[in-house]
Design an enzyme around this catalytic site. Sequence first.
Site, PDB file in Angstrom:
ATOM      1  N   ASN A  11       0.805  13.778   2.399  1.00 11.03           N
ATOM      2  CA  ASN A  11      -0.314  13.840   1.468  1.00 11.03           C
ATOM      3  C   ASN A  11      -1.311  14.877   1.959  1.00 11.03           C
ATOM      4  OD1 ASN A  11      -3.161  12.710   0.433  1.00 11.03           O
ATOM      5  ND2 ASN A  11      -1.536  11.951  -0.886  1.00 11.03           N
ATOM      6  N   SER A  46      -4.321  14.541   2.288  1.00 12.89           N
ATOM      7  CA  SER A  46      -5.094  13.840   3.323  1.00 12.89           C
ATOM      8  C   SER A  46      -4.077  13.246   4.292  1.00 12.89           C
ATOM      9  CB  SER A  46      -5.953  12.744   2.695  1.00 12.89           C
ATOM     10  OG  SER A  46      -6.597  12.010   3.719  1.00 12.89           O
ATOM     11  N   CYS A 102       5.514   7.958   7.141  1.00 18.02           N
ATOM     12  CA  CYS A 102       6.689   8.355   7.916  1.00 18.02           C
ATOM     13  C   CYS A 102       7.980   7.880   7.240  1.00 18.02           C
ATOM     14  CB  CYS A 102       6.644   7.736   9.310  1.00 18.02           C
ATOM     15  SG  CYS A 102       5.326   8.351  10.353  1.00 18.02           S
ATOM     16  N   GLU A 105      10.435   6.299   8.527  1.00 21.00           N
ATOM     17  CA  GLU A 105      10.823   4.937   8.926  1.00 21.00           C
ATOM     18  C   GLU A 105      10.185   3.895   8.007  1.00 21.00           C
ATOM     19  OE1 GLU A 105       9.706   7.404  10.776  1.00 21.00           O
ATOM     20  OE2 GLU A 105      10.203   7.171  12.894  1.00 21.00           O
TER      21      GLU A 105
END
Length: 164
Positions: free
Chosen positions: A52, A54, A60, A62
């Site tokens: 993103n 931000s 992640c 995972e």
Amino acid sequence: MAHTITAQELTTLSTKAIDAKATAYCPYSKFRVGACILTASGEFITGANVENASYPVGTCAERVTIGAAIVAGHRDFKALAVATDIKPAASPCGMCRQFIREFTSPSFPVYMYDGEGNHKVMTMEEVGFLSFFSFLFGYISVLYLVDSLLISPVAPRLFRPQPS
Ligand SMILES: O=c1ccn([C@H]2C[C@H](O)[C@@H](CO)O2)c(=O)[nH]1
Ligand SMILES: [Zn+2]
């Protein structure tokens, strides 16, 4: 619960994790991460990092992968594979370790693939003792905190996606 994984399952797990790198949305870091989790029922569920503008809002590979598995109804898992383009292979960050730990035991295996497809494997217990990454996580947590408390709320205009 402890699980064993067959050679064939490991081959599929690694192929899917490596292929999942192609699905990453990482225009900011350009760091592709693919992941695949094998459920106790024998299903393979894949994911990749989704960034993103931000930074802390991004997720992640995972957590994307395990989130998808959880909402598909799975609660018991045999193994997780994570693939990056770097060497040596990366291990899950602190937040991911915590996220993975919620649904796995200390003996749960995490297979980590480097850019050449070579892997190392560690249990969650072993991953948890990587002190360097604990340090890194602490550092990143501070960045997250500064961003989420100070920067993002007052300067949302700065965090628009960049045109590609
Ligand atoms: O184990 C990791 C480490 C990093 N990333 C992502 C987060 C971010 O999008 C990019 C750079 O940190 O890699 C993962 O998906 N998994
Ligand atoms: Zn992570």
